[in-house]
Design a protein around this motif. Structure first.
Motif, PDB file in Angstrom:
ATOM      1  N   VAL A 704       0.863  -1.195   0.000  1.00 33.78           N
ATOM      2  CA  VAL A 704       0.000   0.000   0.000  1.00 33.78           C
ATOM      3  C   VAL A 704       0.894   1.239   0.000  1.00 33.78           C
ATOM      4  O   VAL A 704       1.838   1.329   0.797  1.00 33.78           O
ATOM      5  CB  VAL A 704      -0.963   0.013   1.205  1.00 33.78           C
ATOM      6  N   PRO A 705       0.635   2.231  -0.895  1.00 37.27           N
ATOM      7  CA  PRO A 705       1.538   3.387  -1.012  1.00 37.27           C
ATOM      8  C   PRO A 705       1.354   4.424   0.092  1.00 37.27           C
ATOM      9  O   PRO A 705       2.243   5.243   0.314  1.00 37.27           O
ATOM     10  CB  PRO A 705       1.179   3.975  -2.375  1.00 37.27           C
ATOM     11  N   LEU A 706       0.212   4.376   0.769  1.00 38.71           N
ATOM     12  CA  LEU A 706      -0.066   5.368   1.807  1.00 38.71           C
ATOM     13  C   LEU A 706      -0.650   4.675   3.029  1.00 38.71           C
ATOM     14  O   LEU A 706      -1.553   3.837   2.897  1.00 38.71           O
ATOM     15  CB  LEU A 706      -1.048   6.440   1.304  1.00 38.71           C
ATOM     16  N   LEU A 707      -0.138   4.999   4.196  1.00 37.24           N
ATOM     17  CA  LEU A 707      -0.645   4.410   5.428  1.00 37.24           C
ATOM     18  C   LEU A 707      -1.902   5.161   5.882  1.00 37.24           C
ATOM     19  O   LEU A 707      -2.214   6.259   5.397  1.00 37.24           O
ATOM     20  CB  LEU A 707       0.424   4.483   6.520  1.00 37.24           C
ATOM     21  N   ALA A 708      -2.607   4.575   6.833  1.00 34.84           N
ATOM     22  CA  ALA A 708      -3.864   5.154   7.304  1.00 34.84           C
ATOM     23  C   ALA A 708      -3.662   6.575   7.830  1.00 34.84           C
ATOM     24  O   ALA A 708      -4.423   7.488   7.502  1.00 34.84           O
ATOM     25  CB  ALA A 708      -4.488   4.277   8.385  1.00 34.84           C
ATOM     26  N   THR A 709      -2.628   6.782   8.647  1.00 40.70           N
ATOM     27  CA  THR A 709      -2.397   8.119   9.209  1.00 40.70           C
ATOM     28  C   THR A 709      -2.046   9.126   8.116  1.00 40.70           C
ATOM     29  O   THR A 709      -2.455  10.294   8.173  1.00 40.70           O
ATOM     30  CB  THR A 709      -1.270   8.080  10.242  1.00 40.70           C
ATOM     31  N   GLN A 710      -1.278   8.661   7.102  1.00 38.18           N
ATOM     32  CA  GLN A 710      -0.926   9.547   5.996  1.00 38.18           C
ATOM     33  C   GLN A 710      -2.172   9.941   5.197  1.00 38.18           C
ATOM     34  O   GLN A 710      -2.339  11.105   4.807  1.00 38.18           O
ATOM     35  CB  GLN A 710       0.095   8.865   5.093  1.00 38.18           C
ATOM     36  N   LEU A 711      -3.060   8.965   4.958  1.00 34.03           N
ATOM     37  CA  LEU A 711      -4.309   9.257   4.237  1.00 34.03           C
ATOM     38  C   LEU A 711      -5.144  10.303   4.974  1.00 34.03           C
ATOM     39  O   LEU A 711      -5.672  11.239   4.370  1.00 34.03           O
ATOM     40  CB  LEU A 711      -5.125   7.972   4.066  1.00 34.03           C
ATOM     41  N   LEU A 712      -5.262  10.131   6.289  1.00 33.43           N
ATOM     42  CA  LEU A 712      -6.076  11.060   7.069  1.00 33.43           C
ATOM     43  C   LEU A 712      -5.460  12.455   7.111  1.00 33.43           C
ATOM     44  O   LEU A 712      -6.155  13.455   7.075  1.00 33.43           O
ATOM     45  CB  LEU A 712      -6.279  10.518   8.480  1.00 33.43           C
ATOM     46  N   PHE A 856       4.621   9.559  11.273  1.00 30.71           N
ATOM     47  CA  PHE A 856       4.013   9.303   9.964  1.00 30.71           C
ATOM     48  C   PHE A 856       4.828   8.313   9.130  1.00 30.71           C
ATOM     49  O   PHE A 856       4.477   8.071   7.963  1.00 30.71           O
ATOM     50  CB  PHE A 856       3.853  10.624   9.185  1.00 30.71           C
ATOM     51  N   LYS A 857       5.931   7.754   9.736  1.00 25.62           N
ATOM     52  CA  LYS A 857       6.754   6.725   9.076  1.00 25.62           C
ATOM     53  C   LYS A 857       7.285   7.224   7.728  1.00 25.62           C
ATOM     54  O   LYS A 857       7.088   6.605   6.679  1.00 25.62           O
ATOM     55  CB  LYS A 857       5.961   5.424   8.892  1.00 25.62           C
ATOM     56  N   LEU A 858       7.960   8.378   7.751  1.00 24.77           N
ATOM     57  CA  LEU A 858       8.507   8.993   6.541  1.00 24.77           C
ATOM     58  C   LEU A 858      10.040   8.989   6.593  1.00 24.77           C
ATOM     59  O   LEU A 858      10.645   8.715   7.631  1.00 24.77           O
ATOM     60  CB  LEU A 858       7.997  10.438   6.405  1.00 24.77           C
ATOM     61  N   GLN A 859      10.662   9.297   5.429  1.00 27.28           N
ATOM     62  CA  GLN A 859      12.119   9.372   5.311  1.00 27.28           C
ATOM     63  C   GLN A 859      12.475  10.693   4.617  1.00 27.28           C
ATOM     64  O   GLN A 859      11.718  11.202   3.799  1.00 27.28           O
ATOM     65  CB  GLN A 859      12.648   8.215   4.466  1.00 27.28           C
TER      66      GLN A 859
END
Length: 893
Positions: A704-712, A856-859
């Protein structure tokens, strides 16, 4: 406390004065005692119309949550809480309650605006109590009070007249009759039922004394008055939804079904792909939330609130937010003439004397002897007052006082030099009034009245400062001047005089007079109205004049304003009466002016226009206008002259009683709807992009390219900023060059669907491309299982930043359907520019603050990847601008 008890009685108009006084137990010379009035006040209640009980703030707040879209969001909250994703659930709840509080705030503010208008002033009443004359608040009146009447006084309650001296009352607010009604206290009407307008021995609450004096006994207060009864008929809970509310409700239900479908689809695909069902359940919930624009209801409320506030500053007070949208669809504006299209201020335009002929009163030449005597007579033979724009009395007489001021005459000095010693009041049979004045031990009599009646009482005319015996040629000259004035819709009034060495009897007042001249006056159109009517015509909105005036007068004003071109476009109340409703409906499109019409006719006129598929706006100010205001799609009440009943029955109130404000409101209504449409389409395109990105990845077997928190975060924060800014877009001047929007037009017409599909699909696919690039540039195949977590995070960061950049840039293309962003002006909507900058700033904050980056689990990404993100983000905007170019060329062809 409102009125609680009715007077048990037969019709007072059929009683004698003595019978009425006896029934209400009052002496007309002394009035009620203070103790008796207080007793009756407790018994009958205050003389104030009883209002429908307002809903509590809590109930109004709950009503803001009574929406299908809100229900779906509450379900999403419950699911996210069940899954342990408390942050996501709290964010959704915050949005829901922000939306509810916005709606509540606007409803309270609208109610307060109406209350402020209604409470601008409480009329005072002049009463006789304890044998003394005193002025009290009209709310304290009780049945049995003796009320004194004089010119300029508002009738504070329903009265059985006890005395009347040349008493005339303007009852247009109740009966619709534009001519003041003559009253006679001594008359006793014996029929069982007499129409309101024919009850000449009664006076009604909210009507106005225009001439003479009198007194009456209160027979009804508050809701027991005729005005109160009509107000009661209108006190209903009929809250029919507007088209905007219906469309938003339908959209919410549709999106809710889509969300459920998306959840089911993902589950099915995930099951067959062997994915972790627990993880995919949370993903499907997030995607379901992504498919619903949570901010839609809040954004619509914000846009409407901003628009309504702006309209209020422009004197158009909207009572219900969604009613703004109906304004944009209006095709017919039915407007009263007096005070709305005109200045509601009689003005003398021309004058005629035998020495000067027909002249304009604006002529700067020095006044002649005849002209000065003409004005002098009109000032002295008058019961009106005019001081510092404060006026009382008949508007015609006020206009004559204004003429004297225009000609720089000292009215006060004139009155001191020629004090009035006797008078003969106006009556409808003679159509004249006369006043006798003393001047240096002699007397001079001035008479003014209808030209045809007055000239028959004249044996002489004044010409070149000499009194000459009248001839047929003189009469023909007067007739010719009157005809010329009438053709210009001027109302004419003649003046005569005579000098005597001694005081004369009233019976001989109007004999052997000397004819001075004639004045022609009119209620002139408002200066700005003609341009507004043309602006409305360019916008496909037809202006209809509805008036109680004569057909010729109405047509002359209508022609000057550009409403009507020929006499065939005029019809009258009499002609409407002689035709069936079916005939009226079949010919309704032929008419532009309705003259001498009653309030009953107005309802049929509105219905006939609506039957032809029109969206109708109707103006009104009187109690009797309430039914037609209710019948219209947009009822418009006058804020200055309008009655409380008319205001309660309306959708919009004009604080300045000006027609141009209606056209301005229509323009504002169109721009507001267009801005709402921009916001809705942008949100749907953005959300479709999120759904496409997720579905394509899942169907292709990718992570999945986007996690739930990122979508929200994207859905609730980033999307909302440009959507609100688009809702605050400056009005497009070209909006009044377009035809009215059809009432059933949806958000997806005129290229809306195209923008959603092209934008949504491009944003979704570009997000997937960026996601894949994040893997490939590190040498990983996203289909493999042995990919480090930091590579997954890097790829999702590329997808996260690309979808945000695409949405923010794409918002610029929504400013206009055909104009490029350069033609519209990139910086002409500073709110949108600010929203884009803030949107990018928020993403940088999420990316560069370690705590948020980890949440948000980003880099962090490199410079080349930033250029890639910005390049991909510009694609939807560029594609849409190219499409605009082809659409514009096609339109021009």
């Amino acid at each position: 406390m409102a009125s609680t008890k009715e007077i048990n009685q037969p019709n007072f108009y059929s009683q004698s004065i003595e019978e009425s006084l006896s029934q209400l137990e009052v002496d007309p010379k002394n009035g009620l005692t203070t103790s008796e009035s207080e007793k009756r006040l407790n018994e009958y209640g205050k003389n104030k119309l009883e209002e429908k009980k307002r809903k509590s703030i809590f109930m109004m707040f709950l009503e803001q949550l009574n929406d299908y879209l809100i229900y779906v969001l509450f379900a999403a909250v419950a699911i996210t809480f069940f899954m342990g994703e408390y942050t996501d659930g709290i964010i959704i709840l915050i949005v829901i309650f922000i939306n509810a509080f916005l709606g509540l705030f606007q409803e309270i503010r609208a109610n307060n605006a109406i209350d402020a208008l209604k409470n601008l002033s409480h009329p005072k009443a002049l009463v006789r109590r304890d044998g003394k004359t005193m002025e009290i608040d009209s709310e304290l009146l009780v049945p049995g009070d003796i009320v004194l009447l004089e010119a300029g006084r508002i009738i504070p309650a329903d009265l059985r007249l006890v005395e009347s001296a040349s008493l005339q009352i303007d009852e247009s607010a109740l009966t619709g009759e534009s001519v003041a009604a003559e009253k006679d206290a001594e008359v006793q009407l014996e029929e069982d039922y007499i129409p309101l307008g024919d009850r000449i021995n009664l006076a009604y609450m909210s009507t106005l004394v225009t001439y003479g004096r009198g007194s009456g006994i209160v027979i009804g207060t508050a809701n027991n008055t005729e005005v109160g009864k009509i107000a009661g008929y209108l006190d209903t809970d009929d809250n029919e939804k507007t088209p905007l509310e219906i469309r938003l409700d339908h959209l919410g239900k549709t999106l809710g079904k889509i969300a459920i479908g998306v959840c089911i689809l993902i589950f099915i695909i995930s099951y067959f792909q062997g994915r972790d069902l627990t993880e995919m359940f949370l993903t499907s919930v997030s995607l379901a939330v992504a498919s619903i624009p949570e901010g839609l209801a809040a954004i619509v409320a914000i846009v409407l609130s901003i628009g309504v506030t702006k309209m209020a500053k422009q004197n158009a007070i909207i009572k219900k937010l969604p009613a703004v949208e109906t304004l944009g669809s209006v095709t017919i504006v039915c407007s009263d003439k007096t005070g709305t299209l005109t200045q509601n201020k009689m003005t003398v335009q021309e004058a005629f004397t035998f020495s000067d002929g027909l002249i304009s009163v604006d002529d700067e030449a020095e006044n002649t002897f005849e002209e000065n005597l003409l004005a002098e007579a009109m000032v002295l033979a008058s019961d009106a007052t005019l001081e510092n724009d404060k006026q009382t009395g008949d508007p015609t007489e006020v206009a004559l006082l204004s003429l004297a001021d225009q000609w720089e005459m000292d009215r006060k000095e004139l009155g001191n030099k020629q004090p009035r010693v006797d008078e003969l009041a106006f009556d409808s049979d003679r159509k004249m009034m006369s006043t006798l004045h003393s001047v240096d031990e002699e007397y001079i009599l001035y008479t003014k009245g209808a030209v045809d009646n007055l000239i028959e009482q004249c044996n002489y005319v004044l010409q070149d400062e000499k009194e000459i015996e009248i001839t047929e040629d003189h009469k023909k000259e007067v007739s010719k001047a009157v005809e010329e004035m009438s053709n210009k819709a001027l109302r004419t009034l003649a003046v005569a005089y005579k000098k005597t060495s001694s005081k004369i009897e009233k019976e001989k007042f109007e004999e052997d007079l000397v004819f001075i001249g004639v004045v022609g006056m009119i209620d002139p159109p408002r200066d700005e109205v003609k341009d507004s009517i043309q602006k409305a015509k360019d916008a496909g909105v037809t202006t209809i004049m509805i008036t109680g005036d004569h057909a010729n007068t109405a047509f002359a004003i209508a022609k000057e304003l550009g409403i009507a071109d020929n006499q065939n476009q005029v019809t009258t109340g009499k002609e409407i009466n002689n035709a069936s409703y079916e005939e009226l409906e079949s010919h309704i499109s032929e008419y532009r002016v309705f003259a001498r019409v009653s309030p009953e006719h107005k309802v049929n006129i509105v219905k006939a226009f609506k039957a032809k598929g029109n969206i109708v706006s109707m103006t009104g100010d009187g109690v009797n206008d309430a039914p037609s205001l209710n019948a219209a799609d947009i009822g418009v009440a006058m804020g200055i002259t309008g009655t409380d009943v008319a205001k309660n029955a309306s959708d919009m109130i004009l604080a300045d009683d000006n027609f141009s404000t209606i056209i301005g409101a229509i323009e504002q209504g169109r721009n507001i709807f267009n801005n709402i449409k921009k916001s809705v389409i942008f949100l749907l395109a953005s959300n479709l992009g999120e759904v496409v990105a997720m579905l394509v990845s899942i169907v292709a077997g990718l992570p999945v390219p986007l996690l739930a928190t990122q979508l929200l975060w994207i859905n609730l924060i980033t999307d909302t900023l440009p959507a609100v800014a688009l809702g605050m877009d400056p009005g497009d001047p070209a909006v009044m060059k377009e035809k009215p929007r059809t009432i059933n037009e949806n958000f997806f017409s005129h290229g809306g669907t195209r923008k959603i599909l092209i934008g949504g699909i491009l944003i979704g696919l570009l997000t997937v491309v960026a996601f894949l690039i994040g893997y490939f540039e590190h040498g990983y195949n996203p289909m493999n299982d042995d990919i480090p977590d930091d590579i997954h995070a890097y790829a999702r960061t590329m997808a996260f930043l690309t979808i945000i950049a695409s949405q923010l840039f794409y918002s610029l293309s929504f400013r206009s359907e055909y104009k490029s962003i350069f033609q519209v002006g990139i910086f002409s909507n500073k709110y949108l520019v600010g929203a884009i900058i803030l949107g990018f700033g928020l993403q940088l904050m999420v990316l560069f603050i370690p705590l948020m980056r980890n949440a948000f689990k980003l880099q962090l990404i490199g410079l080349n990847d930033w250029l890639m993100v910005l390049g991909l983000g510009l694609v939807p905007l560029i594609v849409n601008e190219i499409i605009k170019l082809f659409l514009k060329r096609s339109k021009n062809k």
